[in-house]
Design an enzyme around this catalytic site. Structure first.
Site, mmCIF file in Angstrom:
data_model
loop_
_atom_site.group_PDB
_atom_site.id
_atom_site.type_symbol
_atom_site.label_atom_id
_atom_site.label_comp_id
_atom_site.label_asym_id
_atom_site.label_seq_id
_atom_site.Cartn_x
_atom_site.Cartn_y
_atom_site.Cartn_z
ATOM 1 N N ARG A 82 52.409 56.540 45.113
ATOM 2 C CA ARG A 82 53.298 57.709 45.159
ATOM 3 C C ARG A 82 52.561 58.913 45.755
ATOM 4 O O ARG A 82 53.160 59.704 46.490
ATOM 5 C CB ARG A 82 53.842 58.014 43.760
ATOM 6 N N LYS A 184 56.003 64.315 44.706
ATOM 7 C CA LYS A 184 55.424 65.150 43.646
ATOM 8 C C LYS A 184 54.614 66.273 44.288
ATOM 9 O O LYS A 184 53.382 66.244 44.323
ATOM 10 C CB LYS A 184 54.564 64.279 42.722
ATOM 11 N N GLU A 220 67.876 64.857 37.293
ATOM 12 C CA GLU A 220 66.755 64.699 36.371
ATOM 13 C C GLU A 220 66.442 66.061 35.768
ATOM 14 O O GLU A 220 67.160 67.034 36.019
ATOM 15 C CB GLU A 220 65.546 64.099 37.072
HETATM 16 N N1 PLP Z 1 60.432 63.666 37.312
HETATM 17 C C1 PLP Z 1 59.649 64.729 37.468
HETATM 18 C C2 PLP Z 1 60.229 65.921 38.149
HETATM 19 C C3 PLP Z 1 58.329 64.704 37.017
HETATM 20 O O1 PLP Z 1 57.529 65.759 37.159
HETATM 21 C C4 PLP Z 1 57.841 63.548 36.372
HETATM 22 C C5 PLP Z 1 56.458 63.486 35.924
HETATM 23 O O2 PLP Z 1 55.608 62.882 36.514
HETATM 24 C C6 PLP Z 1 58.701 62.461 36.221
HETATM 25 C C7 PLP Z 1 59.982 62.551 36.694
HETATM 26 C C8 PLP Z 1 58.251 61.225 35.554
HETATM 27 O O3 PLP Z 1 57.466 60.422 36.398
HETATM 28 P P1 PLP Z 1 56.389 59.446 35.818
HETATM 29 O O4 PLP Z 1 57.093 58.525 34.885
HETATM 30 O O5 PLP Z 1 55.864 58.717 37.006
HETATM 31 O O6 PLP Z 1 55.361 60.261 35.144
HETATM 32 C C1 COI Z 2 53.918 64.058 34.211
HETATM 33 O O1 COI Z 2 54.674 63.577 33.379
HETATM 34 O O2 COI Z 2 52.832 63.530 34.517
HETATM 35 C C2 COI Z 2 54.261 65.289 34.922
HETATM 36 O O3 COI Z 2 53.666 65.544 35.932
HETATM 37 C C3 COI Z 2 55.271 66.184 34.374
HETATM 38 C C4 COI Z 2 54.798 67.579 34.241
HETATM 39 C C5 COI Z 2 55.983 68.409 33.986
HETATM 40 C C6 COI Z 2 53.776 67.740 33.168
#
Ligand code: PLP
Ligand code: COI
Length: 342
Positions: A82, A184, A220
């Site tokens: 990612r 991200k 989301e």
């Molecule tokens: N959506 C957003 C906007 C996020 O910042 C995060 C955090 O990483 C997620 C979703 C969840 O992603 P992940 O499960 O890969 O941490």
């Molecule tokens: C994560 O879950 O790793 C994120 O980056 C979310 C953030 C809002 C702390």
């Protein structure tokens, strides 16, 4: 070495400086081999690409102590991939997956004393990030970059731990159609700061963002994807090109199908369907699964039937299975768990 003297069970989601970080520099078209260092300060030009045009992206993953006392990380290959997608969209250099994983292993091993003990509910959060570091004044990509990973021990993302939260439908958008919602990039979070401060002032823990083109579908929240359980007990997850492809959500979809035998629908979910669901939660690395008890849509409160006291039963099963896999209580699918050599 002994664990650090930290009140592990009462940690929130904050920054605690740990002893070591990983750093690699990109110069003359290539990444150096990377190193573990102690200095948490970064020195760069006042005109660095990241400072002028926000050229940065980041990741988030965790290291866990398992029930057998091992230290492991969860699917770091997906974070590495990612980060590559984020970098490509922002015209930043591609960091090889192997180097990302090598950095993760080295920085966790170096900070092993900060990995919260099994059973405390806390984990070591890793924040890999990359930014343009050389002077850039015309709008263009930088030529030099820095990739770093720091670590910090954390507890639950939301105050109150596993208690259901109240969220609101935001009047702001976090992503544009054909924009950067699916990567991200720090800029997505800068965009959300006014919205989250506003939501907090009004007593809500998070914002529910709608699709930016029509504002009729659920996307989301500011920092997590969304999960629904319908009245038949199926898992329903919103699908959209402008949400972050959460690694937790993708893992939960697999767990729901292959461990719990649930039916899973990945589809567009209209805001008007909210009152049809039995359970709702947020999922992400930081959020794990955080239950939602109510959603406020411009003064109209939609109460989720699972209530404000505890997580609903199906989300709880998903939570127990996922965290069971992460903490070594339940056998993981091939390749999900990467052990750290201490
Ligand atoms: N959506 C957003 C906007 C996020 O910042 C995060 C955090 O990483 C997620 C979703 C969840 O992603 P992940 O499960 O890969 O941490
Ligand atoms: C994560 O879950 O790793 C994120 O980056 C979310 C953030 C809002 C702390």
């Amino acid at each position: 070495m002994a664990k650090k003297d930290i009140d592990w069970s009462n940690l929130g989601f904050g920054y605690i400086k740990t002893d070591y970080r990983y750093v690699s520099y990109f110069k003359d078209g290539k990444w150096d081999e990377g190193a573990i260092i102690t200095d948490d300060k970064i020195q760069m030009s006042e005109c660095a690409g990241v400072l002028q045009y926000s050229q940065n992206c980041f990741e988030g993953l965790k290291a866990y102590e398992t029930k057998d006392g091992d230290i492991v990380t969860f699917r770091p290959d997906l974070n590495a991939e990612r980060l590559q997608q984020s970098a490509a969209r922002l015209e930043m250099p591609i960091l090889p997956v192997e180097q990302f994983i090598d950095g993760v292993k080295k920085v966790v091993a170096a900070n092993a004393d900060f990995v919260p003990p099994y059973g405390t509910g806390a984990t070591l959060y890793l924040r890999p990030f990359m930014f343009g570091s050389n002077p850039v004044i015309g709008v263009k990509p930088a030529e030099e970059y820095e990739f770093r990973i720091f670590t910090t021990p954390v507890g639950p993302y939301f105050k109150g731990g596993a208690k259901p939260i109240k969220i609101k439908v935001s009047d702001f958008d976090r992503a544009a159609p054909r924009g950067t919602g699916s990567i991200k990039a720090g800029l997505n979070y800068a965009m959300s700061l006014h919205a989250i401060v506003t939501a907090h002032k009004e007593g809500f823990a998070e914002n529910l963002y709608l699709d930016p083109a029509t504002r009729t579908y659920i996307e989301e929240t500011g920092g997590a994807n969304i999960l629904f359980i319908d009245k038949e007990g199926n898992l329903v997850v919103p699908k959209s090109d402008s949400i972050l492809p959460s690694i937790t959500r993708r893992s939960l979809v697999y767990v729901a199908k292959n461990y719990l035998g649930l039916k899973v629908e990945e589809r567009k979910v209209a805001l008007s369907e909210l009152s049809d669901f039995a359970e709702m939660g947020l999922c992400g690395t930081a959020a794990v699964i955080s239950p939602v008890g109510s959603v406020n849509d411009h003064g109209k409160e939609i109460l989720i039937p699972s209530g404000m006291e505890k997580m609903g039963p199906v989300l709880q099963k998903l939570y127990d299975t996922l965290t069971g896999i992460q903490m070594g209580r339940i056998e993981a699918p091939e390749g999900w768990i990467v052990k750290i050599n201490k």
